[in-house]
Design an enzyme around this catalytic site. Structure first.
Site, mmCIF file in Angstrom:
data_model
loop_
_atom_site.group_PDB
_atom_site.id
_atom_site.type_symbol
_atom_site.label_atom_id
_atom_site.label_comp_id
_atom_site.label_asym_id
_atom_site.label_seq_id
_atom_site.Cartn_x
_atom_site.Cartn_y
_atom_site.Cartn_z
ATOM 1 N N HIS A 62 42.004 33.880 38.487
ATOM 2 C CA HIS A 62 40.453 34.577 38.697
ATOM 3 C C HIS A 62 39.124 34.717 37.274
ATOM 4 C CE1 HIS A 62 42.166 36.937 41.761
ATOM 5 N NE2 HIS A 62 41.618 35.522 42.332
ATOM 6 N N LYS A 72 40.894 40.686 29.518
ATOM 7 C CA LYS A 72 41.437 41.874 30.334
ATOM 8 C C LYS A 72 43.235 41.673 29.199
ATOM 9 C CE LYS A 72 41.189 39.959 34.691
ATOM 10 N NZ LYS A 72 42.043 38.895 35.416
ATOM 11 N N TYR A 132 46.632 46.057 34.059
ATOM 12 C CA TYR A 132 45.238 45.357 33.461
ATOM 13 C C TYR A 132 44.477 46.265 33.647
ATOM 14 C CZ TYR A 132 43.925 43.501 37.471
ATOM 15 O OH TYR A 132 42.912 43.626 38.629
ATOM 16 N N ASP A 170 41.585 32.786 47.508
ATOM 17 C CA ASP A 170 42.141 32.106 46.595
ATOM 18 C C ASP A 170 42.410 30.500 46.877
ATOM 19 O OD1 ASP A 170 41.848 33.846 44.554
ATOM 20 O OD2 ASP A 170 44.560 35.022 44.452
#
Length: 184
Positions: A62, A72, A132, A170
């Protein structure tokens, strides 16, 4: 904390100092002043996220486009994951290359992923808790992805592809060569 640039230098593996004794352990997982001073990255993390997944769950690859691109800082609280960051910056000399790191609850390693990278992970242990920080909010209309099984990327997910568990979203991402929206 130890900061190690990866084969794509913008990706940084962070190994925090673990202080342990008979009570358990303490880890300082993030300090903005050290992060910015040692790495030179100005980042303002605004949200923490956490997911729990079982073995074979694959999330990714992603990324979000500007103006909602996300940097991130990823880590595993419990379990073991194979973490992947893929360079999707068309002007980068490392465009289409990826870095693979193993993040575990035991090693406490973290990976900093700046803007311009697609990110994903697969759970190798019975289950894993993945955490995260991001520097921008989720914006579905700017959300994009790259096919996890793009043969031109040669990503070794370390598990047979037929046992992987993915979301419908996905399963349907384009290959890198067919992706329309990438970073310049």
């Amino acid at each position: 904390m130890k900061f190690t640039p990866q084969s794509i230098p913008d990706l940084i593996l962070i190994e925090p100092t673990i202080h342990g004794d008979n009570r358990g352990y303490f880890v300082e997982s993030f300090r903005q002043d050290i992060f910015e001073n040692l790495l030179g990255f100005k980042v303002n993390f605004i949200q923490d996220n956490e997911s729990k997944s079982t073995k074979g769950v694959l999330r990714g690859l992603h990324y979000q486009l500007p103006p909602y691109a996300q940097a991130k800082l990823v880590r595993v609280i419990d379990g073991n994951v194979l973490d992947i960051a893929l360079d999707v910056r068309k002007s980068s000399p490392t465009f289409g290359q990826h870095v693979v790191v193993e993040l575990t609850g035991e090693n406490k390693h973290q990976l900093f992923i700046p803007h311009g990278f697609a990110h994903g992970f697969v759970v190798l242990s019975k289950s894993a808790i993945f955490s995260y920080k991001v520097d921008n909010y989720y914006a579905p209309e700017f959300d994009r992805g790259i096919a996890f099984d793009d043969k031109n990327l040669s990503i070794n997910w370390q598990l047979p592809l037929d046992i992987l568990k993915l979301s419908d979203k996905d399963k349907n991402h384009p290959t890198l060569a067919n992706a329309r929206d990438l970073f310049d």
